[in-house]
Design a protein around this motif. Structure first.
Motif, PDB file in Angstrom:
ATOM      1  N   CYS A 336       0.829  -1.208   0.000  1.00  0.00           N
ATOM      2  CA  CYS A 336       0.000   0.000   0.000  1.00  0.00           C
ATOM      3  C   CYS A 336       0.863   1.257   0.000  1.00  0.00           C
ATOM      4  CB  CYS A 336      -0.928  -0.019   1.207  1.00  0.00           C
ATOM      5  SG  CYS A 336      -2.037   1.421   1.304  1.00  0.00           S
ATOM      6  N   ASP A 337       1.902   1.279   0.853  1.00  0.00           N
ATOM      7  CA  ASP A 337       2.797   2.435   0.914  1.00  0.00           C
ATOM      8  C   ASP A 337       3.468   2.679  -0.428  1.00  0.00           C
ATOM      9  OD1 ASP A 337       2.112   2.777   3.524  1.00  0.00           O
ATOM     10  OD2 ASP A 337       3.935   1.855   4.348  1.00  0.00           O
ATOM     11  N   ALA A 338       3.941   1.619  -1.082  1.00  0.00           N
ATOM     12  CA  ALA A 338       4.621   1.770  -2.362  1.00  0.00           C
ATOM     13  C   ALA A 338       3.680   2.357  -3.403  1.00  0.00           C
ATOM     14  CB  ALA A 338       5.158   0.412  -2.830  1.00  0.00           C
ATOM     15  N   GLU A 339       2.448   1.894  -3.446  1.00  0.00           N
ATOM     16  CA  GLU A 339       1.497   2.403  -4.429  1.00  0.00           C
ATOM     17  C   GLU A 339       1.131   3.853  -4.128  1.00  0.00           C
ATOM     18  OE1 GLU A 339      -1.853  -0.030  -5.178  1.00  0.00           O
ATOM     19  OE2 GLU A 339      -0.684  -1.861  -5.480  1.00  0.00           O
ATOM     20  N   CYS A 340       0.957   4.180  -2.866  1.00  0.00           N
ATOM     21  CA  CYS A 340       0.635   5.558  -2.505  1.00  0.00           C
ATOM     22  C   CYS A 340       1.801   6.501  -2.806  1.00  0.00           C
ATOM     23  CB  CYS A 340       0.253   5.650  -1.029  1.00  0.00           C
ATOM     24  SG  CYS A 340      -1.331   4.863  -0.643  1.00  0.00           S
ATOM     25  N   ASP A 341       3.029   6.059  -2.570  1.00  0.00           N
ATOM     26  CA  ASP A 341       4.201   6.870  -2.906  1.00  0.00           C
ATOM     27  C   ASP A 341       4.261   7.138  -4.400  1.00  0.00           C
ATOM     28  OD1 ASP A 341       4.949   7.008  -0.285  1.00  0.00           O
ATOM     29  OD2 ASP A 341       6.520   5.482  -0.421  1.00  0.00           O
ATOM     30  N   ALA A 342       4.033   6.104  -5.197  1.00  0.00           N
ATOM     31  CA  ALA A 342       4.053   6.265  -6.657  1.00  0.00           C
ATOM     32  C   ALA A 342       2.943   7.210  -7.105  1.00  0.00           C
ATOM     33  CB  ALA A 342       3.916   4.905  -7.340  1.00  0.00           C
ATOM     34  N   ALA A 343       1.762   7.071  -6.498  1.00  0.00           N
ATOM     35  CA  ALA A 343       0.650   7.947  -6.849  1.00  0.00           C
ATOM     36  C   ALA A 343       0.955   9.393  -6.469  1.00  0.00           C
ATOM     37  CB  ALA A 343      -0.625   7.475  -6.148  1.00  0.00           C
ATOM     38  N   ALA A 344       1.584   9.592  -5.318  1.00  0.00           N
ATOM     39  CA  ALA A 344       1.945  10.945  -4.893  1.00  0.00           C
ATOM     40  C   ALA A 344       2.924  11.579  -5.870  1.00  0.00           C
ATOM     41  CB  ALA A 344       2.549  10.903  -3.482  1.00  0.00           C
ATOM     42  N   ASP A 345       3.926  10.819  -6.286  1.00  0.00           N
ATOM     43  CA  ASP A 345       4.892  11.334  -7.265  1.00  0.00           C
ATOM     44  C   ASP A 345       4.198  11.716  -8.559  1.00  0.00           C
ATOM     45  OD1 ASP A 345       7.048  11.060  -5.575  1.00  0.00           O
ATOM     46  OD2 ASP A 345       7.544   9.037  -6.258  1.00  0.00           O
ATOM     47  N   ALA A 346       3.274  10.865  -9.013  1.00  0.00           N
ATOM     48  CA  ALA A 346       2.576  11.140 -10.265  1.00  0.00           C
ATOM     49  C   ALA A 346       1.736  12.407 -10.174  1.00  0.00           C
ATOM     50  CB  ALA A 346       1.687   9.947 -10.632  1.00  0.00           C
ATOM     51  N   LEU A 347       1.046  12.591  -9.052  1.00  0.00           N
ATOM     52  CA  LEU A 347       0.195  13.764  -8.897  1.00  0.00           C
ATOM     53  C   LEU A 347       1.022  15.050  -8.845  1.00  0.00           C
ATOM     54  CD1 LEU A 347      -2.813  14.331  -8.688  1.00  0.00           C
ATOM     55  CD2 LEU A 347      -2.617  14.179  -6.207  1.00  0.00           C
ATOM     56  N   LEU A 348       2.138  15.018  -8.116  1.00  0.00           N
ATOM     57  CA  LEU A 348       3.026  16.188  -8.085  1.00  0.00           C
ATOM     58  C   LEU A 348       3.594  16.489  -9.457  1.00  0.00           C
ATOM     59  CD1 LEU A 348       4.949  15.536  -4.743  1.00  0.00           C
ATOM     60  CD2 LEU A 348       3.466  17.491  -5.226  1.00  0.00           C
ATOM     61  N   ARG A 349       3.957  15.434 -10.181  1.00  0.00           N
ATOM     62  CA  ARG A 349       4.516  15.629 -11.517  1.00  0.00           C
ATOM     63  C   ARG A 349       3.500  16.265 -12.459  1.00  0.00           C
ATOM     64  NH1 ARG A 349       6.267  10.988 -11.879  1.00  0.00           N
ATOM     65  NH2 ARG A 349       4.627   9.980 -13.091  1.00  0.00           N
ATOM     66  N   ARG A 350       2.238  15.862 -12.340  1.00  0.00           N
ATOM     67  CA  ARG A 350       1.206  16.438 -13.193  1.00  0.00           C
ATOM     68  C   ARG A 350       1.008  17.922 -12.893  1.00  0.00           C
ATOM     69  NH1 ARG A 350      -3.404  11.675 -12.555  1.00  0.00           N
ATOM     70  NH2 ARG A 350      -2.145   9.968 -13.410  1.00  0.00           N
ATOM     71  N   ALA A 351       0.970  18.265 -11.616  1.00  0.00           N
ATOM     72  CA  ALA A 351       0.809  19.672 -11.249  1.00  0.00           C
ATOM     73  C   ALA A 351       2.016  20.492 -11.694  1.00  0.00           C
ATOM     74  CB  ALA A 351       0.615  19.795  -9.744  1.00  0.00           C
ATOM     75  N   LEU A 366      -2.472  30.398 -14.375  1.00  0.00           N
ATOM     76  CA  LEU A 366      -2.657  29.040 -13.880  1.00  0.00           C
ATOM     77  C   LEU A 366      -3.095  28.138 -15.020  1.00  0.00           C
ATOM     78  CD1 LEU A 366      -5.946  28.217 -13.493  1.00  0.00           C
ATOM     79  CD2 LEU A 366      -5.769  30.064 -11.832  1.00  0.00           C
ATOM     80  N   ALA A 367      -2.907  26.844 -14.813  1.00  0.00           N
ATOM     81  CA  ALA A 367      -3.345  25.835 -15.778  1.00  0.00           C
ATOM     82  C   ALA A 367      -3.698  24.576 -15.008  1.00  0.00           C
ATOM     83  CB  ALA A 367      -2.259  25.543 -16.809  1.00  0.00           C
ATOM     84  N   VAL A 368      -4.684  23.853 -15.516  1.00  0.00           N
ATOM     85  CA  VAL A 368      -5.085  22.578 -14.944  1.00  0.00           C
ATOM     86  C   VAL A 368      -4.515  21.467 -15.814  1.00  0.00           C
ATOM     87  CG1 VAL A 368      -7.030  21.110 -14.277  1.00  0.00           C
ATOM     88  CG2 VAL A 368      -7.206  23.600 -14.069  1.00  0.00           C
ATOM     89  N   HIS A 369      -3.928  20.473 -15.166  1.00  0.00           N
ATOM     90  CA  HIS A 369      -3.360  19.364 -15.929  1.00  0.00           C
ATOM     91  C   HIS A 369      -4.433  18.690 -16.765  1.00  0.00           C
ATOM     92  CE1 HIS A 369      -0.965  15.874 -16.991  1.00  0.00           C
ATOM     93  NE2 HIS A 369      -1.954  15.108 -16.565  1.00  0.00           N
ATOM     94  N   ASP A 370      -4.121  18.484 -18.030  1.00  0.00           N
ATOM     95  CA  ASP A 370      -5.042  17.839 -18.958  1.00  0.00           C
ATOM     96  C   ASP A 370      -4.606  16.392 -19.155  1.00  0.00           C
ATOM     97  OD1 ASP A 370      -6.751  17.062 -20.920  1.00  0.00           O
ATOM     98  OD2 ASP A 370      -5.983  18.409 -22.464  1.00  0.00           O
ATOM     99  N   PRO A 371      -5.375  15.422 -18.640  1.00  0.00           N
ATOM    100  CA  PRO A 371      -4.965  14.019 -18.801  1.00  0.00           C
ATOM    101  C   PRO A 371      -4.850  13.603 -20.259  1.00  0.00           C
ATOM    102  CG  PRO A 371      -6.709  14.234 -17.154  1.00  0.00           C
ATOM    103  CD  PRO A 371      -6.601  15.559 -17.851  1.00  0.00           C
ATOM    104  N   ALA A 372      -5.569  14.314 -21.139  1.00  0.00           N
ATOM    105  CA  ALA A 372      -5.520  13.960 -22.553  1.00  0.00           C
ATOM    106  C   ALA A 372      -4.276  14.488 -23.247  1.00  0.00           C
ATOM    107  CB  ALA A 372      -6.766  14.501 -23.268  1.00  0.00           C
TER     108      ALA A 372
END
Length: 634
Positions: A336-351, A366-372
């Motif tokens: 769980c910790d490993a997946e949450c760490d990876a998710a946190a990195d991804a979210l910061l990278r997107r912002a 400002l800009a909102v990250h576009d998943p597309a």
């Protein structure tokens, strides 16, 4: 990441480790030993190679700055190196280190210079002669710079060991609790603003993704707002670093006051802040971001100077608890910790990506990250494919910018600048594609086309009696191409252009990749009668010792210094020093990016020889240059 090439001219005897003892090799801290100029890597310990994934033999002889991302190279060259030169040490600079495959490793960098003139072999721990000589600088004096890198994981392990030691030494439970609380605060908080630091932010974000704040509300979304101050360097230049810290404290408190108590605010690094908040919609996140930007732009007086801050912001959102916080696929808390760490990195990278899109459009928004939008790797691959097609289809163009003698306003030459006539996006400048062309190796073919086209245009202007000196840029890969001299001589012979009419521009950084090869190549080109210019001077890390090794005829002062030469005493001093250096070495000084009459006047006062920039003319197609100055276009 392509592993940096080893300096072919660096003698292997000079890269003997400062100390090969097991304690140094297996230290919990990654160590990098640099030469006396703090430029080239002469040794690393096993901890460094394990941490980054890089091989020791591939790192030796590499300029240390190449192991850092572009932003941190600037911090290293403009902040850390001057402090190291004056104080002999640098403490706790937050950077990222590039590892294998382009991976980035957050670390705190400390460095200290050791010198021991006249010191010979010492004694080992058992009293026997120590046959492991100290690293020596280029003048034979033992000198080196030791860089310590506390990686995030190593830092945590080190702090855990400190915590264990503290607990063992404390006699009572109350003392242990107080010590633990204090250490945790130091580990997770920024000493300047008192906000969470990067470590604390990552822990808070991972916890939010793992626990799912707002889990009882199916519409809740976790918003990450990445804020980067605009023009913070100018603030440091005007009010000093202490004043800059004061500004960071004020802005950090403003952000904290503008948020709910449950929200998280952190100083991510340098002039960057990150806010975490649970909201319902994207519109709520945009409204929050606008409110924060408005709070930041309120003027503040620092050291008697009124500063009007501004920032660029990027927003990324994740549904809670779905989206990034998926159910663990492994078993136990570790999965769980490993997946949450990876998710946190991804979210910061997107912002962060969204924020840099704002920066590229001019900042202050400002800009909102576009998943597309897709990922950067796919975008680079697509761009590379388009570049190959563009070269085959003849979509590249050369524009020419005049170079003007400041003493009398005479046009002495032009610089050839490549443009891409993209079939969809229109005319693109080199910033849009040169980095990909360089990284892929396509720059060799593109550079050969630029050289051939520029020499052909010089010949066309010569035929009308309006010949001018032609400056052509060479990339790092071109400079280290063994066929470069043949390529140049063939072009000159094909169009009948004298070698003395061509100036080849090489960046300061390119000279340091393989200095021995560069020296041989430039000596051969200079022997033909060609002029050699060092471009973007002052932004790289070449020492004056290295500069003297190359047959240089011009120093081109980087536009970043010229742009502030009127208002910044520091930049004016830098430009003046560059002009003085050029004059003392018998070189021509050229100022880039001159845009105002005030800048021109200051450059004249400083004694600069030649200038180019929008004040005189932007880069224009050959037919427009011909109409303005007379001559023919090819």
């Amino acid at each position: 990441m392509t592993t940096p090439p080893v300096d072919a001219g660096h003698d292997r005897a000079d890269v003997a480790p400062v100390r090969a003892d097991g304690w140094w090799q297996d230290s919990p801290v990654a160590h990098v030993v640099l030469d006396g100029d703090a430029g080239l890597v002469v040794d690393v310990n096993r901890t460094f190679t394990t941490w980054t994934g890089l091989l020791r033999e591939d790192v030796l002889g590499t300029p240390f700055a190449r192991l850092l991302p572009v932003g941190d190279r600037i911090v290293w060259t403009t902040h850390a190196l001057p402090v190291l030169a004056t104080a002999g040490r640098v403490d706790e600079v937050s950077v990222q280190v590039l590892g294998v495959g382009g991976s980035r490793h957050a670390a705190f960098l400390s460095a200290v210079r050791f010198t021991a003139p006249g010191l010979g072999a010492g004694e080992g721990q058992d009293g026997s002669p120590d046959t492991d000589p100290p690293v020596r600088d280029g003048r034979g004096n033992p000198a080196h710079v030791v860089v310590a890198l506390f990686g995030a994981r190593e830092r945590r392990r080190y702090e855990q060991e400190l915590l264990v030691s503290k607990r063992a030494a404390e006699a009572s439970e109350a003392q242990r609790a107080r010590a633990e609380a204090h250490l945790q605060h130091l580990v997770h908080h920024d000493p300047v603003t008192g906000l969470l630091n990067r470590t604390g932010l990552h822990a808070a974000l991972s916890e939010a993704l793992g626990n799912g704040p707002g889990r009882d509300d199916a519409t809740a979304r976790l918003a990450v707002v990445f804020l980067d101050l605009d023009g913070f360097k100018a603030v440091n230049d005007s009010v000093g670093h202490a004043g800059g810290d004061d500004l960071l404290r004020v802005l950090g408190q403003r952000l904290r006051s503008a948020l709910r108590p449950q929200a998280v605010v952190a100083r991510f690094a340098g002039d960057e802040f990150v806010v975490l908040e649970v909201l319902r919609t994207e519109d709520d996140a945009v409204a929050l971001c606008r409110r924060l930007l408005a709070e930041l732009t309120v003027p503040v007086v620092i050291a008697g100077v009124e500063v009007v801050p501004s920032a660029s912001a990027g927003i990324a959102l994740a549904d809670v608890p779905s989206d990034l916080r998926a159910e663990p696929t492994g078993t136990g808390a570790a999965a769980c910790d490993a997946e949450c760490d990876a998710a946190a990195d991804a979210l910061l990278r997107r912002a962060d990506t969204a924020m840099y899109r704002v920066k590229s459009r001019g900042r202050g928004g400002l800009a909102v990250h576009d998943p597309a939008a897709g990922d950067d790797a796919a975008d680079r691959l697509r761009l590379l494919q388009e570049l190959r097609a563009a070269l085959a289809e003849g979509e590249f163009r050369l524009h020419y910018q005049p170079r003007v003698r400041l003493s009398d306003g005479t046009t002495t030459g032009v610089e050839a600048l490549v443009r891409w006539q993209h079939p969809v996006r229109g005319l693109l400048g080199p910033a849009e594609f040169i980095e990909v062309a360089e990284a892929s190796g396509l720059i060799r073919d593109l550079g050969a086309w630029v050289l051939d086209t520029a020499v052909a245009q010089a010949a066309a202007w010569n035929a009308t009696g309006n010949g001018v000196q032609m400056s052509v840029n060479l990339s790092t890969r071109q400079l280290n191409d063994p066929d470069l001299v043949l390529l140049v001589t063939s072009a000159l012979a094909r169009y009948g252009v004298p070698a003395s009419q061509v100036v080849l521009e090489i960046t300061e950084t390119a000279l340091m990749v393989e200095p021995e090869n560069a020296s041989v190549t430039l000596q051969a080109l200079s022997g033909l009668g060609m002029q050699i210019a060092v471009d973007d001077f002052g932004t790289g890390y070449a020492s004056l010792t290295y500069l003297q090794r190359f047959p240089v005829h011009e120093l081109k002062i980087d536009r970043s210094f010229v742009s502030a030469v009127v208002d910044s005493a520091a930049d004016r001093a830098i430009v003046g020093a560059c002009v003085h250096l050029a004059r003392s070495m018998g070189l021509v000084s050229v100022a880039e990016g001159v845009e105002t009459e005030e800048q021109r006047q200051v450059l004249v006062e400083l004694g600069c020889s030649v200038a180019q920039g929008y004040l005189f003319s932007p880069a224009r197609p050959p037919e427009e240059v011909s109409q303005r100055y007379g001559g023919a276009d090819r």
